[in-house]
Design a protein around this motif. Structure first.
Motif, PDB file in Angstrom:
ATOM      1  N   LEU A  16       0.856  -1.186   0.000  1.00  0.00           N
ATOM      2  CA  LEU A  16       0.000   0.000   0.000  1.00  0.00           C
ATOM      3  C   LEU A  16       0.889   1.231   0.000  1.00  0.00           C
ATOM      4  N   SER A  18       0.981   5.227   0.580  1.00  0.00           N
ATOM      5  CA  SER A  18       0.281   6.348   1.208  1.00  0.00           C
ATOM      6  C   SER A  18       0.965   7.651   0.795  1.00  0.00           C
ATOM      7  N   LEU A 131      -6.727   3.868   6.331  1.00  0.00           N
ATOM      8  CA  LEU A 131      -5.365   3.355   6.189  1.00  0.00           C
ATOM      9  C   LEU A 131      -5.173   2.104   7.039  1.00  0.00           C
ATOM     10  N   ASN A 132      -5.609   2.167   8.276  1.00  0.00           N
ATOM     11  CA  ASN A 132      -5.467   1.016   9.161  1.00  0.00           C
ATOM     12  C   ASN A 132      -6.302  -0.166   8.663  1.00  0.00           C
ATOM     13  N   LEU A 135      -4.543  -1.825   5.720  1.00  0.00           N
ATOM     14  CA  LEU A 135      -3.398  -2.623   6.156  1.00  0.00           C
ATOM     15  C   LEU A 135      -3.858  -3.927   6.805  1.00  0.00           C
ATOM     16  N   LEU A 147       3.853  -1.023   3.796  1.00  0.00           N
ATOM     17  CA  LEU A 147       3.408   0.364   3.649  1.00  0.00           C
ATOM     18  C   LEU A 147       4.573   1.241   3.199  1.00  0.00           C
ATOM     19  N   ASP A 149       5.342   5.068   2.488  1.00  0.00           N
ATOM     20  CA  ASP A 149       4.814   6.414   2.720  1.00  0.00           C
ATOM     21  C   ASP A 149       5.615   7.394   1.872  1.00  0.00           C
ATOM     22  N   THR A 210       4.764   6.214   9.458  1.00  0.00           N
ATOM     23  CA  THR A 210       5.789   5.172   9.473  1.00  0.00           C
ATOM     24  C   THR A 210       6.007   4.634  10.882  1.00  0.00           C
ATOM     25  N   TYR A 213       2.404   2.800  12.224  1.00  0.00           N
ATOM     26  CA  TYR A 213       1.948   1.587  11.547  1.00  0.00           C
ATOM     27  C   TYR A 213       3.078   0.585  11.308  1.00  0.00           C
ATOM     28  N   VAL A 220       3.408  -5.743  10.043  1.00  0.00           N
ATOM     29  CA  VAL A 220       3.266  -4.573   9.180  1.00  0.00           C
ATOM     30  C   VAL A 220       4.626  -3.880   9.087  1.00  0.00           C
ATOM     31  N   ALA A 222       6.820  -0.800   7.384  1.00  0.00           N
ATOM     32  CA  ALA A 222       6.613   0.518   6.793  1.00  0.00           C
ATOM     33  C   ALA A 222       7.929   1.240   6.588  1.00  0.00           C
TER      34      ALA A 222
END
Length: 269
Positions: A16, A18, A131-132, A135, A147, A149, A210, A213, A220, A222
């Motif tokens: 994903l 962002s 967003l959460n 994820l 993730l 970013d 970052t 998450y 997860v 990031a």
């Protein structure tokens, strides 16, 4: 999914992307508060959807993009508004200064606590809930989520940092927001080329998204990439025009980073 606050395109991979600072809109009911200069939303992460969008489509990665300006509320700041970088100049959850240090608002028009909480409820929370949720959806499908970013910034901003930033600034919260192997692989992609200066966990180690998450022990992973405008824009100044030739030059490197991340798998224990 397209809402008043953000749009979300779901992908079919664990990745994903962002882009919390690409929005430039300021609601009409708030515009009267700001200095006229602020209505240009100059501290936007300009054109990132255009820069990354085709790559995300090729890789079938998800994409979440807000509509509103960071001048309204900063989606990459903690909801309790604690400083991200102690000892340095920081912008707030509801910023009150340009990146150059001057006031964003007309005298006496800064948002009070009630207005800050209203903005948090209307703009910050919906983005982070989505967003959460995305994820968690990816984690339920693949067993983990990735993730990326994406950010961009003017390369010289004395109020925020000294000197000139490297072109590409990868942040992993000093290795805490993703697996060590993933950090190493992404660092190697950056180090494998000499067209763009780069650093890992330098001035920009990763903002709230970052840090919050990126929980590798929970599956997860990031990272944040802060890229200087000069990599893909005509000038680092108004009218903030996209430079297709410069963009085409940096996009293969961005694609390599995203491919490396998308293709990475956690080590089985």
């Amino acid at each position: 999914m397209d809402t008043a606050v953000f749009k979300l395109r779901q992908g079919s991979t664990p990745l994903l992307i962002s882009m919390p600072h690409v929005g430039s809109a300021i609601p009409a009911d708030q515009a009267r508060r700001y200095q006229p200069r602020a209505l240009l939303s100059e501290d936007t992460d300009w054109h990132l959807e255009q820069l990354y969008g085709g790559i995300a489509g090729e890789l079938d990665a998800g994409l979440i993009v807000p509509h509103y300006s960071r001048f309204l509320i900063d989606l990459n700041r903690p909801p309790e508004d604690t400083p991200m970088y102690p000892g340095a100049s920081n912008t707030e959850l509801c910023p009150t200064r340009f990146f150059s240090g001057e006031p964003l608002y007309l005298p006496g028009q800064e948002p009070n606590r009630a207005e800050q909480l209203r903005r948090r409820e209307l703009y910050w929370l919906p983005y982070h809930r989505a967003l959460n949720a995305e994820l968690q959806r990816l984690k339920s499908l693949f067993g983990y989520a990735l993730l990326f970013d994406a950010h961009s910034i003017c390369s010289e901003l004395p109020w925020l940092f000294e000197g000139r930033l490297p072109d590409l600034n990868l942040g992993t919260v000093e290795g805490r927001s993703c697996a060590a192997e993933l950090r190493s692989q992404l660092s190697a992609v950056l180090a494998s080329q000499c067209d763009y200066t780069q650093v890992v966990d330098g001035r920009f180690k990763g903002g709230f998204i970052t840090r919050h998450y990126g929980q590798p022990e929970q599956g997860v992973h990031a990272v944040q990439l802060e890229m200087c405008w000069r990599c893909y824009m005509e000038e680092e100044a108004a009218p903030f025009l996209y430079d297709a030739q410069r963009a085409a030059a940096v996009q293969p490197l961005l694609k390599s980073l995203l491919q490396e991340m998308s293709g990475w798998r956690p080590m089985k224990t």
